[in-house]
Motif scaffolding. Structure first.
Motif, short mmCIF file in Angstrom:
data_model
loop_
_atom_site.label_atom_id
_atom_site.label_comp_id
_atom_site.label_asym_id
_atom_site.label_seq_id
_atom_site.Cartn_x
_atom_site.Cartn_y
_atom_site.Cartn_z
N THR A 78 0.84 -1.20 0.00
CA THR A 78 0.00 0.00 0.00
C THR A 78 0.88 1.24 0.00
N LYS A 119 1.56 7.65 2.99
CA LYS A 119 0.80 8.90 2.98
C LYS A 119 1.47 9.96 2.12
N GLN A 150 0.66 9.25 -1.41
CA GLN A 150 -0.72 9.61 -1.68
C GLN A 150 -0.89 11.12 -1.82
N ASP A 169 0.56 12.18 -5.19
CA ASP A 169 -0.35 11.83 -6.28
C ASP A 169 -1.56 12.75 -6.31
N THR A 170 -2.07 13.09 -5.13
CA THR A 170 -3.23 13.97 -5.07
C THR A 170 -2.89 15.37 -5.59
#
Length: 331
Positions: free
Chosen positions: A41, A44, A47, A50-51
């Motif tokens: 996974t 953070k 993530q 990517d956001t």
């Protein structure tokens, strides 16, 4: 089958004892690692990255290129995309530099950086002249014209003329800046070859200009001869303010550099200015002289001679000290 299993198990044990794993099992371990990494996974931080990338894609120039024939609205929208580029980036950079400059001035002087202060007025004059020069260049006129217009407006328009009136009249650095800029743009090799041409170009046009303006102002404006010649010196001294920036620009663009034309004109402009300032000082001394007239007349050429000696001595000092062979770590 049992025999093959025993042989395989023996190979595994033998490889483990030697610190080695057979190739087949090594490939299986690598495949398992890759599967684990792919199934891992994201953290953070990944993530968030990517956001942010997903959110910024509509604003990035790399993902939103201009079409082959863009409209004005498309060009305007593309100019504000990230990273900033073109004129928008230039305007933003200029604004940030001006704000930082004001902050530095305020942190050092406080009152001088506030409206009505000398340094604040100089900063406003600098910003206004830069903007005026840029705007006037859009219609194919020299930027200096826009700077002059801004200076006239800041000195004469009611309500705005406080900027011009707040500048200390003792700050007479315009001539120093112009001559320093001209001197830094000289090519010594070309200057030596064109020294005689520089002298002729410096004194003959300047003398003709002073005499022409003096005659015209005497017969047209009714000035006395001394005042007329002094006006000629004033107008002649303004020439380098126009020619030096243009010549430096041409020199940066390599126009006439091989023949030494910019160097010749820059050197001639500096001598032209010296002659005009000397003549102005002499005529001013004659008009307002209260002592010996001969001493007043001699003061002008004497000042030029002293300046030449000082420049010669300072040049020799800076040429030999520090030595070319010296190293920064030496004591």
């Amino acid at each position: 089958m049992n025999g093959k299993s025993e042989i395989r198990q023996r190979d595994i044990n033998h490889g483990a004892g030697n610190g080695k794993i057979p190739n087949g099992h090594k490939d299986e371990d690598e495949d398992n690692k890759k599967d684990n990494e792919s199934n891992k996974t994201p953290s953070k931080i990944d993530q968030i990255q990517d956001t942010c990338t997903t959110c910024c894609i509509p604003c990035l120039t790399s993902h939103n290129p201009l079409p082959e024939y863009p409209s004005r609205i498309q060009r305007l929208g593309h100019a504000f995309m990230l990273p900033l580029h073109g004129n928008v980036a230039t305007y933003l950079q200029f604004t940030v530099v001006c704000v930082q400059l004001w902050i530095i001035i305020y942190s050092l002087t406080h009152g001088q950086a506030l409206p009505g202060g000398n340094l604040f007025s100089l900063l406003i004059l600098f910003i206004g002249c830069a903007i005026g020069g840029y705007l006037i260049s859009l219609i194919r006129l020299p930027p200096l014209l826009g700077m002059l217009i801004v200076g006239v407006l800041l000195r004469n328009i009611p309500g705005v003329n406080t900027v011009g009136e707040s500048i200390d009249s003792k700050w007479k650095i315009a001539l120093t800046v112009i001559l320093t800029r001209a001197g830094l743009g000289l090519d010594i090799v070309k200057l030596r070859k064109l020294s005689w041409a520089v002298l002729r170009l410096a004194f003959l046009p300047c003398t003709c200009e002073i005499i022409t303006v003096g005659i015209a102002s005497h017969f047209i404006l009714g000035f006395p001869w001394i005042w007329s010649l002094m006006l000629g010196c004033i107008l002649g001294a303004l020439s380098p303010a126009v020619t030096v920036p243009s010549l430096v620009n041409l020199q940066d663009r390599q126009y006439g550099v091989e023949k030494g034309i910019p160097t010749m004109l820059l050197a001639a402009g500096g001598l032209d200015n010296v002659l005009c300032v000397t003549g102005f000082s002499v005529f001013m001394g004659i008009i307002f002289s209260e002592g010996d007239l001969a001493v007043t007349i001699v003061k002008g050429p004497l000042g030029v001679f002293v300046g030449i000696i000082y420049g010669f001595v300072a040049g020799i000092f800076l040429w030999y000290i520090p030595s070319k062979d010296s190293v920064s770590n030496d004591y």
